[in-house]
Design a protein around this motif. Structure first.
Motif, PDB file in Angstrom:
ATOM      1  N   TYR A   1      -2.463   4.132   1.966  1.00 11.79           N
ATOM      2  CA  TYR A   1      -2.274   3.063   2.948  1.00 11.79           C
ATOM      3  C   TYR A   1      -2.468   3.507   4.393  1.00 11.79           C
ATOM      4  CZ  TYR A   1      -0.036   0.866  -1.116  1.00 11.79           C
ATOM      5  OH  TYR A   1       0.240   0.366  -2.364  1.00 11.79           O
TER       6      TYR A   1
ATOM      7  N   THR B   1       4.381  -2.884  -1.797  1.00 16.13           N
ATOM      8  CA  THR B   1       4.193  -4.312  -1.527  1.00 16.13           C
ATOM      9  C   THR B   1       3.706  -4.503  -0.091  1.00 16.13           C
ATOM     10  OG1 THR B   1       6.035  -4.702  -3.019  1.00 16.13           O
ATOM     11  CG2 THR B   1       5.313  -6.562  -1.684  1.00 16.13           C
ATOM     12  N   LEU B   2       4.344  -3.771   0.842  1.00 13.84           N
ATOM     13  CA  LEU B   2       3.928  -3.846   2.255  1.00 13.84           C
ATOM     14  C   LEU B   2       2.473  -3.421   2.399  1.00 13.84           C
ATOM     15  CD1 LEU B   2       7.087  -2.136   3.848  1.00 13.84           C
ATOM     16  CD2 LEU B   2       6.505  -4.573   3.971  1.00 13.84           C
TER      17      LEU B   2
ATOM     18  N   GLU C   1       0.018  -3.828   0.498  1.00  9.70           N
ATOM     19  CA  GLU C   1      -0.979  -4.818   0.062  1.00  9.70           C
ATOM     20  C   GLU C   1      -1.133  -5.932   1.089  1.00  9.70           C
ATOM     21  OE1 GLU C   1      -2.805  -4.175  -2.470  1.00  9.70           O
ATOM     22  OE2 GLU C   1      -1.592  -2.460  -3.151  1.00  9.70           O
ATOM     23  N   LYS C   2      -0.225  -5.991   2.060  1.00 10.40           N
ATOM     24  CA  LYS C   2      -0.278  -7.082   3.055  1.00 10.40           C
ATOM     25  C   LYS C   2      -1.066  -6.638   4.277  1.00 10.40           C
ATOM     26  CE  LYS C   2       4.022  -9.149   1.494  1.00 10.40           C
ATOM     27  NZ  LYS C   2       5.464  -9.219   1.713  1.00 10.40           N
ATOM     28  N   THR C   3      -1.600  -7.602   5.000  1.00  8.38           N
ATOM     29  CA  THR C   3      -2.460  -7.253   6.128  1.00  8.38           C
ATOM     30  C   THR C   3      -1.863  -7.649   7.478  1.00  8.38           C
ATOM     31  OG1 THR C   3      -3.621  -9.313   5.708  1.00  8.38           O
ATOM     32  CG2 THR C   3      -4.647  -7.292   4.872  1.00  8.38           C
ATOM     33  N   ASP C   4      -0.742  -8.386   7.459  1.00  8.18           N
ATOM     34  CA  ASP C   4      -0.186  -8.833   8.741  1.00  8.18           C
ATOM     35  C   ASP C   4       0.431  -7.666   9.504  1.00  8.18           C
ATOM     36  OD1 ASP C   4       1.818  -9.183   6.471  1.00  8.18           O
ATOM     37  OD2 ASP C   4       3.119  -9.200   8.243  1.00  8.18           O
ATOM     38  N   GLU C   5       0.480  -7.810  10.810  1.00  8.30           N
ATOM     39  CA  GLU C   5       0.915  -6.737  11.696  1.00  8.30           C
ATOM     40  C   GLU C   5       2.348  -6.270  11.388  1.00  8.30           C
ATOM     41  OE1 GLU C   5      -0.859  -4.940  13.430  1.00  8.30           O
ATOM     42  OE2 GLU C   5       0.668  -3.805  14.533  1.00  8.30           O
TER      43      GLU C   5
ATOM     44  N   SER D   1       4.024  -6.322   8.635  1.00  4.75           N
ATOM     45  CA  SER D   1       4.079  -5.515   7.412  1.00  4.75           C
ATOM     46  C   SER D   1       3.511  -4.126   7.651  1.00  4.75           C
ATOM     47  CB  SER D   1       3.300  -6.188   6.276  1.00  4.75           C
ATOM     48  OG  SER D   1       3.895  -7.418   5.948  1.00  4.75           O
ATOM     49  N   ARG D   2       2.435  -4.048   8.431  1.00  7.31           N
ATOM     50  CA  ARG D   2       1.817  -2.744   8.736  1.00  7.31           C
ATOM     51  C   ARG D   2       2.818  -1.852   9.492  1.00  7.31           C
ATOM     52  NH1 ARG D   2      -1.693  -1.005   5.774  1.00  7.31           N
ATOM     53  NH2 ARG D   2      -2.298   0.521   7.351  1.00  7.31           N
TER      54      ARG D   2
END
Ligand code: ZN
Length: 696
Positions: free
Chosen positions: A402, A465-466, A468-472, A474-475
């Protein structure tokens, strides 16, 4: 010098070697330690036996302490070696038809080879047959004679060859009170050391230096022995040749114990009187900070050795620390019982770190401890494979996947991160204190409790899980979770390096931190891991040991003990046990593959197991299925105790609708065979499988 305990001539008091040890006296750290240097010794091992894990235990403990001192930046000198003179060696060589020097060369080489293989970091290795040792011992003898502490007298008494000493019994071939073997009547002119002159001085010294003998039980034994009266000690033999000649009287050799104890100073250059002699090491490192000894040789180190040093006008060691015995499956390891375990077997199957970790984690230092292959494998899997190894591979794999293989930046910590950081800071201080107090087991326990906390933290915060997400948001959160995990991993790796040097060297370089030997832990603290650090190559560090590991180690020991391995191999293997086939499901109700695919079966790892109050059949389990940890209630309490289930892999139905049992929610079901009228048997795997793998 690791031999059975012995008594001086004329003494009628014996210390029982069976007195159980206390935990090494707590609350007494090395207060008078000179922080600029540290000198630690193992006993020198007697070459009448090849090395086994009892020797390894003492040496590992000293190695961990020496490594720890170096990590703290202290100039450290670590000595081990072999004790090679005496009647037992002379007779063993005669029996084997070889010169004693050849026998001692062979056995000494076996010790040195093992220490090398185990990564023992001794700075020197002393053999009592070396010229530097001989000249030092003769110098010490001369000093004592010149000062009037050695005189010549005749002595007749019963002598035990096995214990290499006179014993206080009457009658030809009367049994030795120490070992039960028949004694021999000897009459010789001997040199005697005026031990009786030191009774009061020793007692005064023990009183002024409570840290001198540890633990407390040993100290009390020694004090009562000295109070009972000290008689002069015979320190020469005219009945054998295999020893160091008395200076000026070569018809005598110096008593093997007097010879052996002097190694602690001769190795440093004491007595190199010749012009080429170098005593700079002696000047720098003596007195020793720690003589580590087995409890059976406490008297030699705490009575005869300090009295000798007092007589010579030399400083005394700062502390003598006695550990307990290592038992094999509850009984004392001995040649006659045939239950000696060799370190090589464990090194071959699980590696050196597994042995080092087990001995220091499992045994309360100072007390007797038990060794078994089952316990070794269980501890290895629970703490190293599933514990530190799993934390490392999880964390580093996710940073690779990631974060492009670079340590991410943390953002503002939540309570969860604060709790981890706080536990880490407490650990750093605790580890220091416990390790310096020889409480290795508790120090490691504290470090591994951080491993456990981070494990839970990862499961709760589910970075997969985080990731797999693309929002800021979560990053940012992902970076924080992985940074926190990696930083905790770094700290545990740094602290446990002295105990498990091989694997931590590899984890350190996988973290991208270079050579761990350069690490100084004085200023170790939270959040020193630099974001942006590129990871090294990721590889698994502790492969899980399967059941065959235990069998293999037992077999290797059998083969080493058995004089004729061909005979053992001739025993027919047992026929495989075949279970009768279970009755098939009645009727012809068949399901399609699509029906089966609806059931999500996964491999889970039991992390927690406990009984449910008021429910005799229920266990509450927490099962890691890779992506999360599930609470599952299982009706298996009559067939399984909770404790051994922890660390076991099970099959679970992962997509079963949650249900409540006894007020607790159960998220899934454990798969077990249910036998008619019998107890459930959990499904499992013979081969290793990764947690979370799907069955299909
Ligand atoms: Zn004996």
């Amino acid at each position: 010098m690791m031999k059975d305990s012995a008594v001086p001539p004329g003494s009628s008091k014996h210390l029982s070697p069976e007195v159980s040890g206390d935990e090494v006296a707590a609350n007494r750290s090395c207060a008078n330690q000179d922080m600029s240097k540290f000198y630690i010794t193992t006993p020198i091992y007697y070459v009448n036996a090849r090395p086994h894990i009892g020797h390894a235990y003492t040496t590992i403990a000293c190695d961990a302490i020496a490594r720890r001192q170096r990590q703290l930046g202290v100039d450290t000198f670590f000595l081990t070696g072999t004790d090679e003179h005496g009647q037992k060696i002379e007779r063993a060589a005669q029996a084997a038809g070889i010169p004693p020097q050849q026998l001692t060369d062979e056995v000494s080489a076996a010790f040195q080879g093992l220490w090398k293989r185990m990564g023992i970091t001794n700075d020197d290795y002393i053999r009592t047959t070396e010229p530097r040792h001989k000249s030092g011992v003769q110098e010490l003898f001369r000093q004592l004679r010149d000062k009037g502490y050695i005189y010549k007298d005749s002595y007749e008494g019963q002598y035990c060859v096995f214990d290499e000493m006179y014993v206080d019994v009457v009658g030809a071939s009367a049994p030795c009170p120490e070992c039960g073997r028949p004694t021999e009547t000897l009459k010789e002119e001997n040199y005697f050391f005026k031990l009786s002159a030191f009774q009061d001085k020793l007692l005064a010294y023990y009183a002024e230096h409570p840290e001198f003998i540890r633990p407390e039980t040993r100290r009390n034994e020694v004090i009562s022995f000295v109070k009972s009266g000290l008689r002069d000690l015979s320190i020469s033999r005219s009945t054998l040749q295999w020893g160091i000649p008395v200076p000026g009287d070569p018809s005598h050799v110096i008593y093997v114990w007097f010879d052996a104890l002097a190694n602690y100073i001769t190795a440093l250059g004491y007595g190199s009187s010749s012009a080429s002699g170098d005593t700079s090491r002696y000047d720098k490192y003596w007195p020793a900070d720690v003589h580590m000894v087995g409890k059976e040789i406490v008297r030699f180190h705490c009575v005869y050795w300090p009295a000798t040093l007092m007589a010579a006008g030399l400083p005394l060691p700062k502390s003598i620390v006695a550990h307990g015995w290592l038992l094999f499956e509850e009984s004392k390891m001995s040649k006659s019982r045939g239950n000696i375990v060799r370190a090589e077997t464990i090194l071959d199957v699980l590696g050196s770190d597994a042995l080092r970790y087990f001995l220091l984690r499992e045994i309360v230092f100072g007390q007797d401890g038990s060794f078994s292959f089952d316990a070794l494998v269980q501890r290895y899997n629970a703490d190293l494979a599933n514990g530190l190894g799993n934390l490392a591979s999880r964390t580093l794999t996710m940073i690779t996947r990631y974060c492009g293989g670079v340590i991410p930046s943390p953002s503002a910590p939540t309570d969860a991160e604060k709790a981890i950081a706080e536990q880490a800071l407490v650990l750093i201080a605790e580890y220091d204190r416990l390790f310096d107090d020889y409480q290795f087991s508790r120090a490691l326990e504290a470090a591994w409790s951080l491993v456990g906390s981070v494990d839970k933290y990862i499961v709760t915060n589910a970075p997969w899980t985080l990731g797999e997400k693309t929002d800021e948001a979560s990053r940012v959160r992902l970076g924080t979770v992985l940074y926190t995990s990696a930083e905790a991993l770094r700290l545990v790796t740094a602290l446990s390096h002295v105990v498990i040097p091989d694997s931590t060297t590899r984890i350190w370089s996988q973290l991208g931190l270079g050579d761990i030997r350069k690490l100084r832990v004085n200023k170790l603290t939270w959040a020193q891991l630099q974001p942006g650090t590129a990871l090294g190559k990721i590889e698994p560090v502790f492969p899980r040991a399967d059941k065959t590991a235990i069998e293999r180690m037992h077999q290797m020991e059998e083969e080493r003990r058995s004089p004729a391995p061909a005979e053992a191999a001739a025993v027919a293997p047992a026929a495989p046990v075949m279970a009768p086939p279970a009755a098939p499901v009645a009727g012809d109700a068949k399901i399609t593959i699509d029906d089966f695919a609806k059931i999500e079966l996964r491999v889970g790892l039991v992390k927690v197991a406990e009984r449910v109050k008021g429910a005799d059949k229920l266990l509450r389990l927490e099962v890691d299925i890779g992506t999360e940890v599930r609470q599952i209630l299982a009706g298996i309490a009559e067939a399984y105790d909770p404790e051994p289930l922890v660390g076991r892999k099970v099959v679970i139905v992962a997509n079963l609708a949650p249900r409540k049992l006894r007020g607790l929610e159960s998220n899934g079901m454990i798969v077990a065979a249910s036998l008619e009228g019998g107890k459930p048997v959990l499904a499992g795997f013979l081969e290793d499988v990764s947690v979370g793998a799907r069955l299909k």
